[in-house]
Design an enzyme around this catalytic site. Structure first.
Site, PDB file in Angstrom:
ATOM      1  N   ASP A 308      -3.179   6.148   8.805  1.00 12.72           N
ATOM      2  CA  ASP A 308      -3.506   5.641   7.475  1.00 12.72           C
ATOM      3  C   ASP A 308      -3.239   6.750   6.460  1.00 12.72           C
ATOM      4  O   ASP A 308      -3.163   7.932   6.820  1.00 12.72           O
ATOM      5  CB  ASP A 308      -4.976   5.199   7.427  1.00 12.72           C
ATOM      6  CG  ASP A 308      -5.344   4.453   6.157  1.00 12.72           C
ATOM      7  OD1 ASP A 308      -4.440   4.009   5.428  1.00 12.72           O
ATOM      8  OD2 ASP A 308      -6.553   4.321   5.878  1.00 12.72           O
ATOM      9  N   PHE A 483      -5.899   2.142   2.153  1.00 11.31           N
ATOM     10  CA  PHE A 483      -5.785   0.826   2.794  1.00 11.31           C
ATOM     11  C   PHE A 483      -4.419   0.570   3.426  1.00 11.31           C
ATOM     12  O   PHE A 483      -3.846  -0.498   3.259  1.00 11.31           O
ATOM     13  CB  PHE A 483      -6.105  -0.296   1.792  1.00 11.31           C
ATOM     14  CG  PHE A 483      -7.277  -0.014   0.897  1.00 11.31           C
ATOM     15  CD1 PHE A 483      -8.485   0.430   1.407  1.00 11.31           C
ATOM     16  CD2 PHE A 483      -7.178  -0.191  -0.482  1.00 11.31           C
ATOM     17  CE1 PHE A 483      -9.573   0.691   0.578  1.00 11.31           C
ATOM     18  CE2 PHE A 483      -8.260   0.073  -1.326  1.00 11.31           C
ATOM     19  CZ  PHE A 483      -9.461   0.515  -0.788  1.00 11.31           C
ATOM     20  N   HIS A 484      -3.913   1.546   4.190  1.00  9.03           N
ATOM     21  CA  HIS A 484      -2.607   1.394   4.832  1.00  9.03           C
ATOM     22  C   HIS A 484      -2.681   1.591   6.352  1.00  9.03           C
ATOM     23  O   HIS A 484      -1.904   2.371   6.910  1.00  9.03           O
ATOM     24  CB  HIS A 484      -1.603   2.400   4.257  1.00  9.03           C
ATOM     25  CG  HIS A 484      -1.271   2.213   2.818  1.00  9.03           C
ATOM     26  ND1 HIS A 484      -0.652   3.183   2.056  1.00  9.03           N
ATOM     27  CD2 HIS A 484      -1.471   1.160   1.985  1.00  9.03           C
ATOM     28  CE1 HIS A 484      -0.485   2.749   0.825  1.00  9.03           C
ATOM     29  NE2 HIS A 484      -0.979   1.521   0.753  1.00  9.03           N
ATOM     30  N   PRO A 485      -3.569   0.919   7.073  1.00 10.28           N
ATOM     31  CA  PRO A 485      -3.620   1.136   8.525  1.00 10.28           C
ATOM     32  C   PRO A 485      -2.389   0.565   9.220  1.00 10.28           C
ATOM     33  O   PRO A 485      -1.945  -0.546   8.927  1.00 10.28           O
ATOM     34  CB  PRO A 485      -4.883   0.381   8.944  1.00 10.28           C
ATOM     35  CG  PRO A 485      -5.039  -0.688   7.913  1.00 10.28           C
ATOM     36  CD  PRO A 485      -4.571  -0.068   6.627  1.00 10.28           C
TER      37      PRO A 485
END
Length: 559
Positions: A308, A483-485
């Site tokens: 992330d 919020f970039h998993p």
């Protein structure tokens, strides 16, 4: 656009029943794309399952409405991370879209592909067909860019890309300040090399959010070969031996099953796709056995490799500048903002969370940028808190290529329980050093001559925080996810990868994963549009396999 017309009409969803060719789990960023492309063939029967509800909710479509969608059970899975040692023991709220359109219904709307080097690296890891040259046509295929069609941008596609509909003098000044430090303006962040500064393009049309439900799912709903069921949470992939034959899912009416004659396609995202695999008995034996789940297929990579982008929010008070803080902190200001949006679909209500961005390097010796800045004409003590009463801006910066790797595993056989999400932020020495360097770089930008007229005063981390040790501690207090998993069902050519380069789950027939979880390494930018690309490419791979299966065996010639 009439905001009341932006929801997806599900009236036809009960017109198709029986056995399906394909079952798609998740009507999010990838799932809506898959539903559209696969149902272009009228002979193909598709079931699309979505745990959330319709996107017919006004805050989904008004761009600033992300503030009311995150942390709202109507649109958000309401997840949290485990306590993070690198963040001084804090647990982070971890928003994931639970609604048609998935995260494209709640995200920052930034259109970003990443760097050509990201995809070339995927190819170097053994993923044939995933180099920049290979994936660029899929970005172009669905793009409807505001400019002219050319070698790097498409027009007429389903995925709308627009310029933002407002401007801020203070952000122009930040751009000029960055230029003094060698960060030059860049006209296009999406040509394969995003180094420089510029104003983000966004997935909007006419000042209204454009999600994949509008772009891809709505047109497909006109086709009789698609059924969509909302409020349907998938609990298990059904296996016969090691072949996926269907799914079990839960609705308000109870548990149901659906059968797939061709393939089951997991598009539930980097958190829920590994959860569904593990609940189905596909994953690490130790994890499954501890919860009493029968191991149907051993796959060590499921739930591992979680990556992330961690953003560090530096805040600067400014003087004599127009910012959202000053506009929104009075009843008159709020009324003007609402009126501007109602009349023109512009102004602060049409804002993406970040308007201005920069891509640069933490070390000049690096070949490509490893830092991304999101600069916003607003500030708060913490995300979700009220805006400050004074004019200020936020200069957020994140490490695009973190070495810190986490995991995401089921914590219970109870479907209602979220997985155990552990990011392990700042767990490597390099990540800690890049974090410290990036804050010092942000400070330096804000001392540029172009910004002198605004007299910037640092609020976060604060001017008293100077040593590396103190900076690292402060970063642990203020940093948060962007919020970039990705990465939890890693694609690879090696046997320990979860899916192969055709996104087929290794060791299980008839099952693919198609979402951000397949990324072997996180891309150097925002992740929504790369997931649209992944789904576009996957749809072609699925069609190719179907055509090959339908082709007669070639006749063998006698010697």
């Amino acid at each position: 656009m009439d905001l009341e017309e932006t929801g997806v009409n599900m009236a036809r969803s009960d017109k198709l029943d029986g056995t399906y060719d394909y079952i798609i789990v998740g009507a999010g960023t990838a799932g809506c794309v898959l539903a559209n492309r696969l149902t272009e063939d009228p002979s193909v029967r598709v079931l699309l399952l979505e745990a959330g509800g319709s996107d017919n909710y006004h805050w989904v479509h008004i761009p600033v409405g992300y503030l009311y969608c995150i942390g709202n059970p109507r649109t958000d899975w309401m997840m949290k991370t485990a306590n993070e040692e690198g963040l001084n023991g804090r647990s982070l709220v971890y928003p994931r879209g639970k609604v048609l359109g998935g995260c494209t219904s709640v995200n920052g709307m930034i259109y970003m592909r990443g760097q050509a080097a990201d995809y070339d690296h995927w190819r170097q890891l053994g993923n044939v067909g995933w180099s920049w040259e290979d994936v660029l046509p899929y970005f172009l295929k669905s793009e409807d860019h505001h400019g002219d069609k050319n070698a790097l941008h498409g027009t007429g596609g389903e995925w709308k890309v627009s310029r933002q509909r407002l401007d801020w003098d203070i952000l122009r000044a930040v751009q000029e300040g960055a230029r003094e430090l060698g960060i030059e303006p860049r006209p296009d962040f999406n040509d394969g090399n995003n180094e420089g500064s510029g104003f983000f393009e966004v997935n909007q049309r006419g000042g209204v959010r454009w999600n994949t439900a509008k772009g891809f799912l709505r047109p497909a709903l006109k086709r009789p070969n698609l059924r969509v069921i909302t409020g349907a949470e998938t609990s298990q992939v059904l296996l016969q031996d090691k072949h996926a034959v269907g799914v079990r899912f839960r609705t308000k009416g109870g548990e149901m099953t659906a059968m797939a004659s061709a393939e089951v396609l997991l598009a539930a995202g980097a958190i829920n796709s590994p959860k569904i695999l593990e609940l189905s008995g596909i994953g690490r034996g130790g994890v499954l056995s501890e919860l009493g789940i029968d191991v149907r297929h051993q796959s060590e990579g499921v739930g591992e490799n979680l990556q992330d982008h961690l953003q560090i929010r530096t805040v600067f008070k400014v003087h004599g500048a127009d910012t959202l803080n000053t506009r929104a902190n009075s009843l008159l200001g709020k009324a003007r903002i609402a009126m501007e949006y109602a009349m023109k679909r512009s102004g602060p209500m049409s804002m993406a969370p970040s308007q201005f961005g920069m891509f640069t390097k933490s070390d000049p010796a690096m070949a490509t940028p490893d830092l991304e800045y999101h600069v916003q004409p607003l500030s708060t003590d913490r995300l979700g808190d009220p805006l400050h009463a004074f004019p200020a801006i936020t200069v957020s910066v994140c490490n695009l290529r973190p070495e810190s790797i986490g995991s995401c595993h089921v914590s219970s056989t109870d479907l209602s329980q979220q997985p155990d999400i552990r990011l392990n932020y700042l767990s490597t020495e390099k990540d800690r050093q890049v974090a410290i360097t990036s804050v010092r770089q942000a400070r330096k930008i804000m001392t540029a001559k172009a910004l002198e007229q605004y007299q910037p005063e640092e609020i976060l981390p604060g001017p008293a925080v100077q040593t590396d040790e103190d900076l690292l501690k402060s970063i642990g207090d203020i940093a948060t996810t962007i919020f970039h998993p990705v990465g939890t069902c890693r694609m690879g050519a090696d046997e320990e990868s979860v899916v192969d380069p055709e996104l087929r789950v290794r060791g299980v027939e008839g099952l693919r994963v198609i979402d951000a979880s397949i990324m072997p390494k996180i891309v150097s930018g925002n992740t929504a549009s790369p997931v649209v690309m992944i789904a576009e490419k996957a749809a072609d791979l699925i069609r190719e396999r179907r055509l090959a299966a339908d082709s007669p065996e070639p006749r063998k010639l006698s010697a």
